[in-house]
Design a protein around this motif. Sequence first.
Motif: not given
Length: 350
Positions: A185-191
Amino acid sequence: NCDFDKNHNYNYNENIFGIYAKATYNIKHLGVVAGLRGEYFTDGSHIKMMYQDCEDIENATKNVDQDYFDLFPNASIIYKFDEMSKNSLSASYARYISRPSFWALNPIRTKVSDMFYQCGNPDLKPTYSNNLSLNFTTHYKYSLALWWQVDTDPSAQGTMPDDNDPRNVLFTNINLDKNMMLGANLNLPIQITKWWNFNANVTYMHRQIQLNADGDKTFANNLYVSLNTGFQLPKDWYISASYFQSNRNKEATMSINPFSNLNAGIKKSFKNRKWTAAINAENILCHTTRFTTYAVGKGFNEKNSYTSTQSIKQPVSISVSLTYNFNVGKMFQAKSIEKNVDESRTQKSK
């Protein structure tokens, strides 16, 4: 002859006794936690079918008893690369047990159609899982997780011919032999900007399913992609959208076609953000979900004897809302009274 559509009594008793032990160790950037849980389980299921014109009630009564003791170890290690835990690496192992719900054990049949019945399985066994995982987190929010899991006697919903009438099909709960899974699982929260945020979550699973110990192994590769984005616009306007995509999924004797879903919404706040008006649209793609089930003989050793395909079309759903937030603005102030209460006495330790 007995009438099988009359009333019934179904009683289920479950008793679980547990003992726990836990140890922790910390040195500089390294932390270790290890635990052991022992459980003794005993139950007694008493199913009594009240058949009309049936003199031999004893033959219409079934008792299901289970009695066992098991140990469930767990351990985790975490290494922090810096004092503030901005970057960390952790590994863990645990053995779990998942017991079937009462509804899954209920053997009473529900007629769905002339030749299709739904029922539970009172002989359903619990599922044991061994799980090993590795997780890397950076900048507090970006994460990559890898895991390996083996399930023994996993429970799933499946179909099989009716022993009383092979023309009928029973949709019930069954125990498979084994289910092995490798996942990432890859989680990428980007602002992206101050007013634009984006989050991507991707999960991949490789599964090995074996219906019975002597049967063939089947393999499945599942990919799930979830994308979410939001735009904070001037004058308290906000636009959001989400998208989900999965490939063909297979569970025991059921398969589901690829699935995709798109949702979007817009909202506006006014009167110092006390009022919010919103419009949301769901299932914009009008996706049709197709379930394919096939029934096999008892023990899952015989050839397919029944195949059924069901399609469910999900229409677009539009909702309009107007909400008022009482907490915005000046808050009410309430006097507090100092109390000396040890809340840990009422909380179960993990």
